[in-house]
Design a protein around this motif. Structure first.
Motif, PDB file in Angstrom:
ATOM      1  N   MET A   1      48.591   7.779 -10.155  1.00  0.00           N
ATOM      2  CA  MET A   1      47.531   8.752  -9.968  1.00  0.00           C
ATOM      3  C   MET A   1      47.275   9.491 -11.278  1.00  0.00           C
ATOM      4  SD  MET A   1      47.314  11.482  -6.948  1.00  0.00           S
ATOM      5  CE  MET A   1      46.289  12.882  -7.019  1.00  0.00           C
ATOM      6  N   ARG A   2      46.024   9.645 -11.608  1.00  0.00           N
ATOM      7  CA  ARG A   2      45.649  10.326 -12.840  1.00  0.00           C
ATOM      8  C   ARG A   2      45.590  11.838 -12.669  1.00  0.00           C
ATOM      9  NH1 ARG A   2      41.104   7.296 -16.153  1.00  0.00           N
ATOM     10  NH2 ARG A   2      40.839   5.400 -14.977  1.00  0.00           N
ATOM     11  N   LYS A   3      45.810  12.551 -13.787  1.00  0.00           N
ATOM     12  CA  LYS A   3      45.641  13.997 -13.809  1.00  0.00           C
ATOM     13  C   LYS A   3      44.290  14.316 -14.424  1.00  0.00           C
ATOM     14  CE  LYS A   3      49.596  15.546 -15.830  1.00  0.00           C
ATOM     15  NZ  LYS A   3      50.516  16.582 -16.299  1.00  0.00           N
ATOM     16  N   ILE A   4      43.678  15.381 -13.941  1.00  0.00           N
ATOM     17  CA  ILE A   4      42.473  15.921 -14.566  1.00  0.00           C
ATOM     18  C   ILE A   4      42.876  17.183 -15.303  1.00  0.00           C
ATOM     19  CG2 ILE A   4      40.228  16.988 -14.206  1.00  0.00           C
ATOM     20  CD1 ILE A   4      39.777  15.071 -11.897  1.00  0.00           C
ATOM     21  N   LYS A   5      42.574  17.196 -16.602  1.00  0.00           N
ATOM     22  CA  LYS A   5      42.950  18.308 -17.462  1.00  0.00           C
ATOM     23  C   LYS A   5      41.683  18.849 -18.120  1.00  0.00           C
ATOM     24  CE  LYS A   5      46.687  17.615 -19.813  1.00  0.00           C
ATOM     25  NZ  LYS A   5      47.676  17.219 -20.837  1.00  0.00           N
ATOM     26  N   ILE A   6      41.385  20.123 -17.853  1.00  0.00           N
ATOM     27  CA  ILE A   6      40.252  20.783 -18.493  1.00  0.00           C
ATOM     28  C   ILE A   6      40.766  21.430 -19.767  1.00  0.00           C
ATOM     29  CG2 ILE A   6      38.597  22.671 -18.304  1.00  0.00           C
ATOM     30  CD1 ILE A   6      38.592  22.159 -15.265  1.00  0.00           C
ATOM     31  N   MET A   7      40.081  21.160 -20.885  1.00  0.00           N
ATOM     32  CA  MET A   7      40.444  21.754 -22.174  1.00  0.00           C
ATOM     33  C   MET A   7      39.205  22.448 -22.728  1.00  0.00           C
ATOM     34  SD  MET A   7      43.092  18.960 -23.763  1.00  0.00           S
ATOM     35  CE  MET A   7      43.532  20.094 -25.075  1.00  0.00           C
ATOM     36  N   GLU A  99      30.579   4.989 -18.236  1.00  0.00           N
ATOM     37  CA  GLU A  99      30.150   4.718 -16.867  1.00  0.00           C
ATOM     38  C   GLU A  99      29.597   6.017 -16.298  1.00  0.00           C
ATOM     39  OE1 GLU A  99      32.535   3.932 -12.757  1.00  0.00           O
ATOM     40  OE2 GLU A  99      33.100   2.651 -14.448  1.00  0.00           O
ATOM     41  N   ASP A 100      28.487   5.931 -15.578  1.00  0.00           N
ATOM     42  CA  ASP A 100      27.987   7.144 -14.938  1.00  0.00           C
ATOM     43  C   ASP A 100      28.763   7.376 -13.645  1.00  0.00           C
ATOM     44  OD1 ASP A 100      25.821   6.737 -12.452  1.00  0.00           O
ATOM     45  OD2 ASP A 100      26.140   4.947 -13.682  1.00  0.00           O
ATOM     46  N   LEU A 101      28.832   8.641 -13.226  1.00  0.00           N
ATOM     47  CA  LEU A 101      29.595   9.007 -12.038  1.00  0.00           C
ATOM     48  C   LEU A 101      28.818   8.790 -10.740  1.00  0.00           C
ATOM     49  CD1 LEU A 101      31.336  12.245 -13.366  1.00  0.00           C
ATOM     50  CD2 LEU A 101      32.453  10.080 -12.758  1.00  0.00           C
ATOM     51  N   GLY A 102      27.561   8.427 -10.853  1.00  0.00           N
ATOM     52  CA  GLY A 102      26.766   8.179  -9.650  1.00  0.00           C
ATOM     53  C   GLY A 102      26.241   9.464  -9.045  1.00  0.00           C
ATOM     54  N   THR A 103      25.691   9.345  -7.839  1.00  0.00           N
ATOM     55  CA  THR A 103      25.047  10.494  -7.212  1.00  0.00           C
ATOM     56  C   THR A 103      26.027  11.402  -6.471  1.00  0.00           C
ATOM     57  OG1 THR A 103      24.561   9.142  -5.264  1.00  0.00           O
ATOM     58  CG2 THR A 103      22.831   9.313  -6.944  1.00  0.00           C
ATOM     59  N   ASP A 104      27.165  10.898  -6.078  1.00  0.00           N
ATOM     60  CA  ASP A 104      28.185  11.709  -5.399  1.00  0.00           C
ATOM     61  C   ASP A 104      29.389  11.841  -6.342  1.00  0.00           C
ATOM     62  OD1 ASP A 104      30.049  12.931  -3.767  1.00  0.00           O
ATOM     63  OD2 ASP A 104      29.858  11.491  -2.116  1.00  0.00           O
ATOM     64  N   ILE A 105      29.277  12.785  -7.286  1.00  0.00           N
ATOM     65  CA  ILE A 105      30.321  12.864  -8.321  1.00  0.00           C
ATOM     66  C   ILE A 105      31.663  13.313  -7.762  1.00  0.00           C
ATOM     67  CG2 ILE A 105      28.623  13.224 -10.165  1.00  0.00           C
ATOM     68  CD1 ILE A 105      29.715  16.089 -10.417  1.00  0.00           C
ATOM     69  N   VAL A 106      31.661  14.120  -6.711  1.00  0.00           N
ATOM     70  CA  VAL A 106      32.924  14.587  -6.142  1.00  0.00           C
ATOM     71  C   VAL A 106      33.717  13.406  -5.584  1.00  0.00           C
ATOM     72  CG1 VAL A 106      33.976  16.004  -4.325  1.00  0.00           C
ATOM     73  CG2 VAL A 106      32.084  16.921  -5.689  1.00  0.00           C
ATOM     74  N   THR A 107      33.066  12.558  -4.797  1.00  0.00           N
ATOM     75  CA  THR A 107      33.748  11.383  -4.241  1.00  0.00           C
ATOM     76  C   THR A 107      34.196  10.450  -5.357  1.00  0.00           C
ATOM     77  OG1 THR A 107      32.516  11.527  -2.179  1.00  0.00           O
ATOM     78  CG2 THR A 107      33.492   9.386  -2.709  1.00  0.00           C
ATOM     79  N   ARG A 108      33.346  10.243  -6.350  1.00  0.00           N
ATOM     80  CA  ARG A 108      33.696   9.347  -7.458  1.00  0.00           C
ATOM     81  C   ARG A 108      34.899   9.876  -8.237  1.00  0.00           C
ATOM     82  NH1 ARG A 108      35.338   5.314  -9.549  1.00  0.00           N
ATOM     83  NH2 ARG A 108      34.509   4.546 -11.506  1.00  0.00           N
ATOM     84  N   ILE A 109      34.938  11.178  -8.490  1.00  0.00           N
ATOM     85  CA  ILE A 109      36.063  11.759  -9.223  1.00  0.00           C
ATOM     86  C   ILE A 109      37.338  11.706  -8.379  1.00  0.00           C
ATOM     87  CG2 ILE A 109      36.973  13.888 -10.230  1.00  0.00           C
ATOM     88  CD1 ILE A 109      34.050  14.473 -11.155  1.00  0.00           C
ATOM     89  N   ARG A 110      37.228  11.970  -7.088  1.00  0.00           N
ATOM     90  CA  ARG A 110      38.401  11.840  -6.212  1.00  0.00           C
ATOM     91  C   ARG A 110      38.950  10.414  -6.277  1.00  0.00           C
ATOM     92  NH1 ARG A 110      38.943  16.356  -3.049  1.00  0.00           N
ATOM     93  NH2 ARG A 110      37.019  17.384  -2.456  1.00  0.00           N
ATOM     94  N   ASP A 111      38.059   9.430  -6.230  1.00  0.00           N
ATOM     95  CA  ASP A 111      38.472   8.026  -6.306  1.00  0.00           C
ATOM     96  C   ASP A 111      39.108   7.709  -7.659  1.00  0.00           C
ATOM     97  OD1 ASP A 111      37.524   7.653  -3.733  1.00  0.00           O
ATOM     98  OD2 ASP A 111      35.663   6.664  -4.372  1.00  0.00           O
ATOM     99  N   LEU A 112      38.532   8.238  -8.741  1.00  0.00           N
ATOM    100  CA  LEU A 112      39.089   8.015 -10.083  1.00  0.00           C
ATOM    101  C   LEU A 112      40.507   8.562 -10.201  1.00  0.00           C
ATOM    102  CD1 LEU A 112      36.203   8.809 -12.600  1.00  0.00           C
ATOM    103  CD2 LEU A 112      37.472   6.665 -12.400  1.00  0.00           C
ATOM    104  N   LYS A 113      40.748   9.729  -9.605  1.00  0.00           N
ATOM    105  CA  LYS A 113      42.089  10.327  -9.660  1.00  0.00           C
ATOM    106  C   LYS A 113      43.134   9.418  -9.027  1.00  0.00           C
ATOM    107  CE  LYS A 113      43.354  14.455  -9.257  1.00  0.00           C
ATOM    108  NZ  LYS A 113      43.746  15.819  -9.258  1.00  0.00           N
ATOM    109  N   LEU A 114      42.736   8.631  -8.064  1.00  0.00           N
ATOM    110  CA  LEU A 114      43.676   7.761  -7.345  1.00  0.00           C
ATOM    111  C   LEU A 114      43.972   6.461  -8.075  1.00  0.00           C
ATOM    112  CD1 LEU A 114      42.302   8.259  -3.721  1.00  0.00           C
ATOM    113  CD2 LEU A 114      44.331   9.311  -4.748  1.00  0.00           C
TER     114      LEU A 114
END
Length: 191
Positions: A1-7, A99-114
């Protein structure tokens, strides 16, 4: 699982804006505080093998600079990492891999984290940051706080941001007075 880090690079009064505009004349305010030690601290904190989550404005701004920045550790990590971009114009993305995140960025980012892969790093991209914080998708927040007061400009935390709790992890100070403060995201305040 990936981490999201805001800098984020911010002033003491929370301004994150870097570019000049009609209502902001302090572009480039971070430049006098750059140092080799500061760059080393940023690279250590973000890592050298990363992917990026970016808003369209940040992506477009960085497209003008980083591909031409030469062979150095920061440019190499940003240029080689995959860029995931929140955009309504995916056909015009040129700085890759991208790659663009598409129209539902929340779902796409949740999927990316996994997925397996490097950490997902966010710089700038205030709209994306607000969504990530609101949705509880952030793992770490690194505020690079500069010893300046700017008074005006786009602020990192808006007046409408929801109350959130962060846990202090560490701090590093550069010779020019920039503090890299790392926090772990906990969740809603009082949860």
């Amino acid at each position: 699982m990936r981490k999201i880090k805001i800098m984020e690079h911010i002033s003491l009064d929370g301004v994150m804006q870097h570019e000049n505009s009609e209502d902001f004349a302090h572009g480039g305010w971070t430049t006098p505080y750059r140092s080799a030690e500061g760059l080393a601290a940023v690279l250590e904190t973000q890592g050298t093998h990363i992917d990026l989550l970016l808003g369209r404005k940040t992506y477009d701004s960085w497209t003008q600079y980083w591909p031409k920045a030469g062979d150095n550790p920061m440019a190499n990590s940003l240029n080689n990492g995959k860029k995931y971009v929140a955009t309504h114009r995916p056909e015009s993305l040129e700085w890759g891999p991208v790659e663009d995140l598409g129209t539902d960025i929340v779902t796409r980012i949740r999927d990316l984290k996994l997925t397996e892969g490097p950490d997902l790093i966010v710089y700038g991209s205030s709209t994306v940051v607000a969504v990530l914080l609101e949705q509880g998708l952030v793992d770490e927040l690194v505020l690079m706080v500069y010893p300046v007061l700017l008074g005006t400009g786009k602020r990192f935390f808006s007046d409408t941001a929801d109350a959130r709790e962060l846990a202090f992890v560490s701090t590093k100070t550069t010779p020019t007075g920039v503090q890299l403060n790392t926090y772990r995201y906990v969740g809603e305040l009082g949860s």
